[in-house]
Design an enzyme around this catalytic site. Structure first.
Site, PDB file in Angstrom:
ATOM      1  CE  LYS A 184      -3.426   3.140   1.169  1.00 15.92           C
ATOM      2  NZ  LYS A 184      -3.965   3.112   2.284  1.00 15.92           N
ATOM      3  CG  ASP A 317     -10.372   4.195   4.204  1.00 15.87           C
ATOM      4  OD1 ASP A 317      -9.442   3.614   4.957  1.00 15.87           O
ATOM      5  OD2 ASP A 317     -10.229   5.305   3.936  1.00 15.87           O
TER       6      ASP A 317
HETATM    7 ZN   LIG Z   1      -7.549   3.757   3.932  1.00 19.60          ZN
END
Ligand SMILES: [Zn+2]
Length: 413
Positions: A184, A317
């Protein structure tokens, strides 16, 4: 062995089947299709349910173990406290019918071990390790001395700062060393970080290319947090597999994503939650101001991506622990409703939340997210048909049974 007979079978990709049957043997689906064609299953545990479908995938979550709305709190969090909260978070996801998560920076890299060994019950976790960020970027804690953040990363914390190609390579290798299933990176500024605008590109083209190349050598994809156009374009050109958020996406950017086969993971849930609950729960003013801009753009970005034919996968998220926190684990199913509000049919939203999930892991993607022979036995039963009303998937109480790796973990008779 489990035999699940259903009035409606939703396969994940493709049209629903009336009078369906799914057979689970151990951790694998051995049959999924019309009941009439199902083989006999002597001695199997029998279940009759209204709707059967694949367990859901949330492709953008964080196991931070913080109850507050301020990411700076990770620096003073004892890992054991965070881990204990994260165990509860994983239970909440399973209870909501989410049997797989792509964890985009946080404790998931460690929690995956205890889920896999069976110590803790939870969704399958495909974890990135730490978020890779440039110094001062979205993954930095700007109010703290930079040494604190560097030290935290070096000790295995969920934020890792790297600048220049050699440090970026080391950043990727550090995550691979921990067993990361993807990498990420923060390709633009963010909302919940204090300094920097979501429209600014972060990491240079050379840094992005180096990280993508290093990940690719280990058969991992890179997922890039991106709001603004320059960051999306640079990340896609560098070869990232997924764009997270994608707020400022327009037609040319969507076309570029399509040309490169990049997948979009929009995250409407956190935007709605921060605006609705952030002021009450102490989300800092700088974040609320930035979020105000984003909410108007996000639905539009999803629509543009759909029109261009970009593959979309569900992501929320979720990042906080405990029901009354800013974006808590357990509310994942709300995202399906937001996808439908953005113009998807319920069946398209279900595909984004099931069959498209494994695609966001590139070569690491498991056989999961569909009711197909040979696929992971991660399956849910729903009380009402979500094709008629997608919001039933936002209510954990309507997810009546959950099988994870072939074991009934919710709704035992
Ligand atoms: Zn995130």
């Amino acid at each position: 062995m489990h035999r699940i007979e259903a009035n409606v079978l939703i396969p994940g990709r493709g049209d629903p089947i009336d009078d369906g049957c799914v057979l689970l043997d151990g951790a694998t689906i051995t049959y999924a299709g019309p009941r009439a064609g199902a083989p006999p299953s002597e001695g199997a545990e029998h279940h009759q349910v209204p709707v059967v479908m694949p367990g859901l995938w949330d492709c953008h979550v964080h196991l931070f173990g913080i109850a507050s709305a301020n990411l700076a709190d990770v620096l003073r969090l004892q890992p054991a406290v965070g881990g204990a909260r994260a165990v509860k978070d994983l239970e909440a996801a399973l209870n909501a019918g989410f049997t797989s998560v792509r964890e985009m920076g946080g404790l998931g890299i460690y929690l995956a071990q205890v889920v896999d060994e069976g110590t803790v019950q939870g969704p399958a976790i495909y974890a990135a390790g730490a978020l890779l960020s440039q110094t001062g970027g979205h993954g930095d804690i700007h109010a703290a001395p930079v040494q604190w953040v560097e030290d935290y990363g070096a000790r295995g914390g969920c934020l890792h700062l790297c600048d220049g190609v050699p440090e970026c390579l080391r950043g990727v290798r550090r995550q691979l060393r921990l067993g990361a299933r993807l990498i990420k990176v923060c390709g633009t500024g963010g909302v919940l970080s204090e300094i920097g605008l979501p429209t600014h590109q972060q990491f240079s083209d050379a840094e992005l290319q180096a990280m993508v190349g290093e990940a690719a050598r280990a058969e991992r994809i890179v997922a890039a947090h991106c709001h603004g156009k320059p960051g999306i374009e640079a990340s896609v050109r560098a070869g990232v597999g997924t764009i997270e958020h994608g707020t400022h996406l327009d037609e040319p950017t969507a076309q570029l994503m399509n040309d490169h086969g990049a997948i979009l993971v929009p995250t409407h849930t956190i935007t709605a939650r921060v605006l609705d609950h952030g002021p009450r729960l102490g989300v800092p003013d700088y974040a609320l101001e930035k979020m105000d801009v984003i909410i108007g753009l996000q639905k539009r970005a999803t629509q543009i991506a759909m029109a261009a034919g970009v593959t979309i996968a569900l992501g929320t998220d979720v990042l906080s622990s405990g029901p009354d926190t800013v974006c808590p684990w357990g509310i994942h199913g709300a995202e399906l409703g937001y996808l439908v509000q953005s113009g998807m049919t319920p069946l398209q939203a279900i595909e984004a939340g099931t069959a498209n999930g494994p695609l966001t892991l590139g070569p690491q993607g498991p056989k999961s997210g569909q009711l197909l022979q040979g696929y992971d036995a991660d399956v849910i039963a729903v009380a009402e048909n979500p094709v008629d009303d997608i919001t039933v998937l936002a209510e954990p109480a309507k997810v009546t049974k959950v099988w994870r790796a072939g074991r009934l973990v919710k709704g035992a008779p």
